[in-house]
Design an enzyme around this catalytic site. Structure first.
Site, PDB file in Angstrom:
ATOM      1  N   THR A  89       0.850  -1.189   0.000  1.00 33.37           N
ATOM      2  CA  THR A  89       0.000   0.000   0.000  1.00 33.37           C
ATOM      3  C   THR A  89       0.884   1.237   0.000  1.00 33.37           C
ATOM      4  OG1 THR A  89      -1.638  -1.227   1.287  1.00 33.37           O
ATOM      5  CG2 THR A  89      -1.898   1.152   1.172  1.00 33.37           C
ATOM      6  N   ASP A 134       6.647  -5.760 -16.063  1.00 35.66           N
ATOM      7  CA  ASP A 134       5.316  -5.475 -15.518  1.00 35.66           C
ATOM      8  C   ASP A 134       4.868  -4.076 -15.947  1.00 35.66           C
ATOM      9  OD1 ASP A 134       3.015  -6.197 -14.191  1.00 35.66           O
ATOM     10  OD2 ASP A 134       3.689  -5.476 -12.249  1.00 35.66           O
ATOM     11  N   LYS A 136       5.762   3.416   0.583  1.00 38.52           N
ATOM     12  CA  LYS A 136       5.129   2.134   0.278  1.00 38.52           C
ATOM     13  C   LYS A 136       5.423   1.147   1.397  1.00 38.52           C
ATOM     14  CE  LYS A 136       5.116  -1.583  -3.139  1.00 38.52           C
ATOM     15  NZ  LYS A 136       5.670  -2.050  -4.431  1.00 38.52           N
TER      16      LYS A 136
END
EC number: 2.7.10.2
Length: 567
Positions: free
Chosen positions: A228, A342, A244
């Site tokens: 998160t 990614d 983070k």
């Protein structure tokens, strides 16, 4: 006085003088504090008077005959043993035996040595003290094993270049890497470089929360696969950062390696205008926390969602700008020997340039080396870097299947950087307004055959073909990130620049040809002058003066008058 009494008195004086010589010779070798306690021994007649003036602390007789007493007896000669006073004279300090060397002091042989010094001497004998010539000074002696253990706690980044990795902990030959220490110990098994990490490196015990102490949490701005993200203000500098926090605790070995993997990737990538900047990382409450640059424009996925709700899409000019800037970021990552694996809209962030109160001088922008530094909107690669891997030694973890290239699914890793190009092409298609990409099924395979998803807006043919080429089934046919950065489709100004460069090169070639012809003409003229007749002028015009030798067969003037000559 009879002879027996005289001999007895002389013998007693000789004993006293012998003790005085021993005490003087040892007093020069003892430490300053032992010099005060080991004064010269007076004769027996003056013993009571000297004791009245100074009475040092005495060790009980049981302690004297305890630790170390047998060593003293072994070192004494038979004559000294005969001269040793009996138990009745324990109030007078005896001279300790001479030590073997200056560095050794037998504390237990002195009746005035405190017990604390005795205990310290026993403890210090088990530790290895640093040499006097050592450059690294310590306040307390540290065993050599502790230094090796502390060096072994240094993780080795697997993304660090091999040439740099061999030197970064071996400055001047003083430090060793963790791998060197493991090789030096034959008892330990071979551990893969950098993994697994030492558990104590990731844990902070008995410490106040660094997150709460240094940062003020403003709001939660995103949730990813691995953690998160929060918008925070650092209390010290007042700047905004993205913090983070890992979703899962790093207690398990797999989670621990995954958390460190992302930190390694952030740290090696360094600072690039199109890669979100990394500042620091630490472990807290068994969770990994990463401090990154804050992007005030949010993610590209958020912008796409807002456009979808409003029925708008990014125009082609904006799509080219996004593609160009992300290509520059991928070029930097690929040149660093890594691949992202990614790339998708949620891992691309937008930064709006802050407007300054004072106007910017135009010359400052023109003097910038890179054109993108003056852009009002910056697009940066960020998000979860848990899938980043090395190009030379790949350990591939599949990312989002919607943007996954088919060769990765087939475990073909020969063209890993082209997998990022494939994902970037689909990302631009989604930003252009394409419908949500399938995660599997027939539509998924249809896209892997080289077909773009349906895009509602009309794109130029050259831009459409570029996107289609980016998702080519053959990865070798896809353009590279460096090729996209030089694409004329994305940078039309390059075409004009190339034309001007060609004209400049042509003019330079013409100038070089003329200069060569001029040099050849000059070289051909010089030998002609050397072999020409000295009396004949070499020039047809009269502007060049001729040389005439004086004397010899030269004609002499017969008139020296200054007036008019006769007809």
């Amino acid at each position: 006085m009879d002879d027996s009494s005289i001999n007895k008195e002389l013998k007693q004086k000789l004993n006293v003088s012998y003790c005085e010589e021993e005490s003087e010779s040892e007093g020069q070798k003892e430490a300053p504090e032992s010099r005060e306690t080991q004064s010269q021994t007076p004769d027996w007649a003056e013993g009571q008077e000297s004791e009245a003036k100074f009475t040092p602390p005495r060790t009980p007789s049981s302690s004297i005959h305890g630790v170390g007493t047998f060593e003293e007896k072994d070192k004494m000669s038979p004559d000294q043993a005969l001269r040793t006073p009996g138990p009745g004279f324990h109030k007078c300090p005896g001279t300790p035996a001479q030590p073997d060397s200056r560095s050794e002091v037998v504390h237990c042989e002195s009746p005035y040595t405190p017990k604390s010094l005795l205990s310290q001497s026993v403890i210090s004998s088990t530790e290895k003290l640093p040499s006097r010539g050592s450059k690294h000074l310590r306040f307390t002696p540290v065993p050599f094993v502790d230094e090796m253990t502390s060096s072994a706690l240094v993780n080795i980044n697997p993304f660090t270049p091999e040439s740099y990795r061999k030197q970064f902990l071996r400055s001047n030959g003083k430090r060793k890497t963790r791998g060197d220490l493991e090789e030096a110990d034959p008892g330990e098994g071979k551990v893969e470089q950098g993994l697994p990490a030492k558990r104590c490196v990731l844990r902070e015990t008995n410490m106040a929360s660094r997150y709460e102490k240094e940062f003020l949490e403003v709001e939660k701005i995103g949730v990813g696969e691995f953690g998160t993200v929060y918008k925070c203000i650092k209390r010290l500098d007042g700047c905004v950062y993205a913090i983070k926090r890992s979703m899962k605790p790093v207690a398990g070995l797999s989670n621990e390696n995954l958390a460190l993997h992302e930190v390694y990737a952030h740290a090696v990538l360094g600072h690039h205008p199109h890669v979100v900047r990394y500042y620091s990382a630490w472990a807290e409450d068994d969770h990994m926390i990463i401090q990154n640059e804050y992007c005030n424009g949010g993610s590209l996925q958020t912008a796409i969602s807002e456009n979808t709700k409003s029925g708008n899409h990014f125009p082609e000019l904006k799509l080219k700008d996004i593609l160009l800037q992300i290509s520059l970021g991928l070029k930097y990552i690929h040149n660093s020997g890594m691949v992202h694996l990614d790339i998708k809209p949620s891992n691309i962030f937008i930064c709006h340039k802050m407007q300054c109160d004072s106007p910017v001088v135009p010359e400052e922008i023109e003097n910038e080396a890179d054109w993108f530094l003056s852009a009002n909107v910056m697009y940066k690669i960020a998000g979860d870097l848990g899938h980043v891997t090395s190009i030379s030694k790949p350990k591939v973890e599949e990312g989002d299947s919607r943007f996954l290239a088919n060769e990765i699914l087939q475990e073909d890793y020969q063209h890993l950087p082209k997998a990022d190009i494939f994902a970037l092409g689909l990302t631009i298609a989604v930003a252009a307004g394409a419908e949500s990409l399938p995660a599997n099924g027939a539509k998924w395979h249809h896209i892997r055959e080289g077909n773009l998803p349906d895009i509602p807006q009309k794109l130029s043919e050259e831009f459409h073909n570029l996107l289609k080429n980016m998702i080519h089934p053959d990865p070798s046919e896809r353009p590279s990130a460096a090729g996209l950065a030089r694409s004329r489709v994305l940078r039309p100004s390059l075409r004009k620049a190339e034309e001007l460069q060609q004209q400049l090169n042509l003019e330079k070639s013409k100038t070089a040809t003329l200069e060569r012809e001029l040099r050849e003409a000059q070289q051909a003229w010089s030998p002609q002058e050397e072999h020409s007749d000295p009396g004949v002028s070499g020039t047809p015009t009269g502007s060049r003066c001729t040389k005439r030798p004086v004397g010899g067969k030269s004609a002499k003037s017969s008139s020296f008058t200054c007036g008019k000559s006769s007809p």
